[in-house]
Design an enzyme around this catalytic site. Structure first.
Site, short mmCIF file in Angstrom:
data_model
loop_
_atom_site.label_atom_id
_atom_site.label_comp_id
_atom_site.label_asym_id
_atom_site.label_seq_id
_atom_site.Cartn_x
_atom_site.Cartn_y
_atom_site.Cartn_z
N ILE A 1 -13.02 12.94 -0.89
CA ILE A 1 -14.17 12.33 -1.15
C ILE A 1 -14.42 12.14 1.14
O ILE A 1 -15.34 12.65 1.53
CB ILE A 1 -14.79 11.33 -1.00
CG1 ILE A 1 -14.09 10.82 -2.86
CG2 ILE A 1 -16.11 10.40 -0.70
CD1 ILE A 1 -14.97 9.20 -3.47
N GLU B 1 -13.84 4.71 7.91
CA GLU B 1 -13.88 4.18 8.97
C GLU B 1 -11.81 4.06 8.72
O GLU B 1 -11.34 4.69 9.60
CB GLU B 1 -13.64 3.05 9.56
CG GLU B 1 -15.47 3.41 10.63
CD GLU B 1 -15.06 4.00 11.95
OE1 GLU B 1 -14.30 3.90 12.26
OE2 GLU B 1 -16.25 4.76 11.85
N LYS C 1 0.43 -5.76 -4.84
CA LYS C 1 0.47 -7.48 -4.86
C LYS C 1 1.73 -7.74 -4.73
O LYS C 1 2.14 -7.34 -5.77
CB LYS C 1 -0.86 -8.07 -6.00
CG LYS C 1 -0.61 -9.51 -5.46
CD LYS C 1 -2.11 -9.64 -6.63
CE LYS C 1 -2.35 -11.16 -6.25
NZ LYS C 1 -3.02 -11.17 -4.84
N LYS D 1 -1.22 -16.65 -7.94
CA LYS D 1 -2.34 -16.67 -8.18
C LYS D 1 -2.74 -16.12 -9.98
O LYS D 1 -3.91 -17.18 -10.32
CB LYS D 1 -2.96 -15.08 -8.21
CG LYS D 1 -4.09 -14.84 -8.26
CD LYS D 1 -5.02 -13.10 -7.89
CE LYS D 1 -6.31 -13.64 -8.19
NZ LYS D 1 -6.53 -12.72 -7.25
N HIS E 1 -16.78 -5.79 -3.89
CA HIS E 1 -15.55 -5.49 -4.69
C HIS E 1 -15.96 -4.31 -5.99
O HIS E 1 -17.10 -4.64 -6.56
CB HIS E 1 -14.70 -6.84 -4.87
CG HIS E 1 -14.09 -7.71 -3.96
ND1 HIS E 1 -13.55 -8.69 -3.81
CD2 HIS E 1 -14.97 -7.86 -2.52
CE1 HIS E 1 -12.99 -9.42 -3.06
NE2 HIS E 1 -13.69 -8.48 -2.28
N GLU F 1 -8.43 -2.92 -7.99
CA GLU F 1 -9.67 -3.89 -7.01
C GLU F 1 -10.14 -2.63 -5.58
O GLU F 1 -9.00 -2.31 -5.16
CB GLU F 1 -9.49 -4.90 -6.51
CG GLU F 1 -10.75 -5.36 -6.16
CD GLU F 1 -10.48 -6.84 -5.66
OE1 GLU F 1 -10.64 -7.31 -6.57
OE2 GLU F 1 -9.71 -6.82 -4.45
N ALA G 1 -12.87 -11.67 7.90
CA ALA G 1 -12.04 -11.63 6.85
C ALA G 1 -10.48 -12.11 7.05
O ALA G 1 -10.03 -12.67 5.86
CB ALA G 1 -12.56 -11.35 5.25
N GLU H 1 -10.42 -15.27 8.81
CA GLU H 1 -10.19 -16.70 7.94
C GLU H 1 -9.37 -16.46 7.08
O GLU H 1 -8.26 -17.67 7.16
CB GLU H 1 -11.62 -16.13 6.60
CG GLU H 1 -12.03 -17.38 6.17
CD GLU H 1 -11.80 -17.62 4.58
OE1 GLU H 1 -12.19 -18.05 4.22
OE2 GLU H 1 -10.92 -16.40 4.11
#
Ligand code: 0O2
Length: 218
Positions: free
Chosen positions: A41, A55, A62, A70, A137, A156, A168, A171
């Protein structure tokens, strides 16, 4: 004592998930598929429009420990069935774009691919989280063609601008440094920084639009 028991349980579960490696391999194959799609793409878009909407992109599987944590956070029992059903970001790709418009363009392009099924879109750009978190997301399934069968695997895809990503990352670091108990003055400053990042995104988009008008007049 309760926390110690919980940590012990997570360690045991981590060991079990490590033994489950073959199944986690399926998610790696799914990431390979998605990464190839995104690369195509990106190059095709660059060729047609002389502009690359992507970019930077980074993918990861995970870790077993993070999967176990989680499940706990969601109040679910540590079972393989719960992992498959409730942990949607075992395979994750994070894409950064220069402009907000690139994000929505990418969502359209990805969603229109015949073999991709979009299960859910969470638009934290239109509806930011109270702490200031912004990102889009996309939860999709992609077919993985194995020797004897085809499996649709969840991936995801998080898409955000460079400014949103910058915010993010910091944080996330602060959140983990203070083990979720972040002092109020830091939370307030983070919220302020999110507003500044948002203003920068809007300004950059306007500058780009103006530049495009000049280009069209050439
Ligand atoms: P990590 O360590 O980054 O992997 P769901 O099952 O979809 O209802 P989920 O997966 O918590 O629940 O939903 P959501 O909101 O889509 O969040 C998925 C991921 O987005 C998180 O994964 C983070 O990577 C990122 N994210 C969401 N909210 C925030 C936020 O406030 N700050 C930052 N920095 N990242 C956020 P994990 O597993 O929580 O964390």
């Amino acid at each position: 004592m309760e926390i110690e028991n919980m940590n012990e349980e997570i360690i045991q579960y981590e060991t079990m998930l490590n033994e489950w490696k073959n199944n986690l391999l399926m998610y790696k194959f799914a990431l390979d598929e998605i990464n190839t799609k995104l690369k195509i793409i990106s190059e095709d878009y660059q060729f047609i429009h002389n502009h690359n909407p992507i970019e930077h992109m980074k993918s990861r599987i995970k870790t077993p420990k993070s999967i176990a944590k989680k499940l706990r956070r969601k109040g679910l029992d540590l079972t393989i069935e719960n992992v498959i059903e409730h942990i949607h970001d075992i395979a994750g790709v994070r894409i950064t774009c220069s402009f907000i418009s690139d994000i929505y363009r990418l969502v359209d392009v990805i969603s229109n691919q015949d073999d991709i099924t979009v299960l859910k879109i969470k638009d934290y750009i239109k509806n930011p989280k109270p702490n200031g978190y912004k990102s889009l997301h996309l939860l999709v399934t992609v077919p993985v063609f194995l020797t004897t069968k085809t499996v649709n695997v969840k991936v995801e895809i998080q898409i955000r601008t460079i400014a949103m990503d910058f915010w993010a990352s910091l944080e996330h670091k602060i959140y983990y440094k203070f083990e979720k108990d972040v002092p109020k003055h830091l939370l307030d400053q983070l919220k302020e920084a999110a507003d500044v990042a948002n203003r920068l995104d809007i300004k950059m988009e306007r500058l780009k639009d103006e530049m495009e008008i000049y280009k069209a007049l050439e």
